[in-house]
Design an enzyme around this catalytic site. Structure first.
Site: not given
Length: 538
Positions: A49, A79, A149, A227, A290, A432, A492
């Site tokens: 930098t 640093t 902080k 939105r 959906h 299910n 069933d």
């Protein structure tokens, strides 16, 4: 006025006299440095930098001159020094702090502009272990947290997107920043380091195969504010985690308005489902409504696959999401635009198809560049009151399962292919789940019912409705294969599927009444296979 240590009130405005600039992403940094210099701000900087700012002809001081210590260990230590952190953390209105600064020759730093090593990008690109570790920033997060902080006195900027607002604030306030502005930037700074540490900790958990780490966080970056959420009275935002997985989060929106919360949820479900069908195995299409599939099919062409998927439930497909597993061609696009559709998502799109879809300006078109791998690892999460439920992604695939024939009659080769197809789809249907399939096409889908027999009945009724709509002599459930993503607790549900015309069944097995269910299948000469792998989806 807020209160800080020793009940010293935070000043509303703080003059920016000295700024520390240390960034990995250098976009906009020269323009910012120039604007600060024009305000008479002293510039401190580090490494690359510093070189970039100096090369732009601006007066900038290297941090090593402030610390009196050179950068060492390939820049790992530069640093982490009292002259830097004292300058960031000192309370300017505290006599003891001011005395300590004077005694040790510490200069206050009023502005810190810092962004971090590109850990997330390296991780997403699949960097090896040493490279990924090397891109864990240490000094950056320490300075960000220190500055945040002490936001009563220090302005912390972590995002190049905020440079313009900072410059505008300084110009409007005579080189000063307001407390409310510093508060918002501090909040963003802590969120940034939290997301950064989350990415690191989750990477370690993946790399070391730690399934349930003691501390688990979920982090993301806001891609867009929405939105509203599922309903207009709910607020929502779309956050991306950086996971390099083809899908709605990484896709490119080629056209159409912003996706809604529900669009994104449904599109993700559609593309995850279509990922079960590898492109080299032939064209496939899934239509989602959906969060549940209302039609899925393979075909000789992509157009054929789409039309076959649509035939399963053309009523529910209205306003749905369409996902395909191959390049979307013009012929398929021409068919799709005949129906009102919310979203199309595909790995690729031909120029001709894109031009056809462009006529429907509100139709969203997403391109991902690939398919999600159904076998790949990852996590999913949902919130509960006071906590998170986190689990590994359901990466089980039917091709990896040893199927067990449990009836007297084994499925035919054709039935076996349809059983596998139906089970792939059932994996992505809300429990299910009951899915009838025939010749690589869903015939009826029953989703999200409180009892499995109700799902079987609903799927059968859907098949009857489809037959009437298409003018077929009988429902496609006649001679179909049926998949149940979890075991039949009683016979069933199976008997309901048999009465709809199913001749072969695939299910995980494991019920206390498996023997009863198998006996019912044998009585009706129905083939049944067990997978031993459940696919609950709630």
């Amino acid at each position: 006025m807020a209160v800080v240590s020793k009940k010293i009130p935070a000043p509303d405005r703080v003059k920016i006299r000295t700024a520390l600039l240390s960034v990995s992403d250098k976009s906009g940094i020269i323009e910012l440095a120039r604007a600060l210099s024009e305000q008479g701000v002293k510039l401190l900087s580090t490494g690359g930098t510093h070189k970039a700012i100096a090369a732009a002809g601006l007066d900038v001081t290297d941090v090593s001159e402030v610390t009196g210590f050179p950068e060492i260990m390939d820049g790992r230590v530069k640093t982490l020094h009292p002259n830097v952190h004292g300058g960031l953390l000192s309370i300017r209105d505290d006599e003891d702090h001011v005395a300590a600064m004077k005694e040790h020759g510490i200069e206050g730093i009023d502005l810190a502009v810092i962004n971090l090593y590109p850990f997330e990008e390296v991780r997403a690109a699949g960097g090896d272990y040493p490279t990924t570790v090397e891109n864990i920033d240490i000094g950056g997060p320490a300075m960000i947290r220190a500055s945040a902080k002490n936001h009563a006195y220090v302005t912390i900027v972590t995002d190049p997107a905020d440079y313009a607002a900072l410059i505008e604030a300084l110009k409007a306030n005579g080189g000063e920043t307001e407390y409310a502005f510093r508060q918002k930037l501090a909040a963003k700074a802590y969120a940034r380091t939290a997301a950064y540490d989350t990415a690191i900790s989750n990477w370690f958990a993946e790399a070391l195969e730690i399934e349930t780490p003691v501390y688990r966080t979920i982090g993301g970056v806001l891609k867009e504010a929405m939105r509203y959420g599922e309903n207009p009275h709910q607020s929502a935002g779309f956050y991306v985690t950086g996971e390099n997985r083809p899908g709605v989060a990484t896709a490119k929106l080629l056209q159409g308005k912003q996706l809604s919360y529900n669009n994104i949820n449904d599109t993700d479900g559609a593309f995850e489902l279509i990922g079960e069908f590898a492109a080299d195995q032939g064209p496939a299409c899934a239509i989602i409504k959906h969060a549940n599939p209302c039609g899925v099919a393979t075909g000789s062409t992509l157009k054929d696959a789409y039309l076959r998927a649509l035939a399963c439930d053309s009523t529910s497909a209205f306003g749905g999401i369409i996902a395909v597993n191959q390049l979307l061609d013009a012929e398929t696009a021409e068919e799709i635009v005949k129906l009102f559709t919310e979203v199309i998502i595909a790995p690729e799109v031909s120029d001709e198809a894109q031009q056809i879809i462009a006529a429907k300006k509100n139709l969203r078109l997403l391109v991902t560049g690939g398919l999600p791998d159904p076998r790949s690892r990852g996590i999913t999460a949902k919130t509960v009151a006071g906590g998170l439920l986190v689990q590994s992604r359901d990466s089980g695939v039917i091709e990896d399962v040893d199927l067990k024939v449990v009836t007297k009659r084994a499925p035919t080769a054709t039935e076996l292919e349809d059983l596998k197809f139906a089970y792939k789809v059932a994996k992505h249907v809300k429990s299910n789940a009951i899915v009838y399939a025939k010749d690589g096409q869903t015939a009826g889908i029953g989703a999200g019912q409180m009892s499995r027999i109700d799902s079987a009945r609903i799927a059968g009724l859907k098949a009857e409705d489809a037959a009437k709509a298409m003018g077929w002599p009988e429902p496609m459930t006649k001679g179909s294969a049926v998949a149940s993503e979890a075991f039949f607790p009683f016979a069933d549900g199976l008997l309901s599927a048999i009465s709809a015309g199913a001749t072969a069944v695939i299910q995980p097995g494991g019920s206390m009444r498996d023997a009863e269910v198998i006996a019912a299948a044998d009585e009706h000469n129905v083939a049944m296979v067990f997978t031993g792998m459940r696919h609950f989806r709630h």
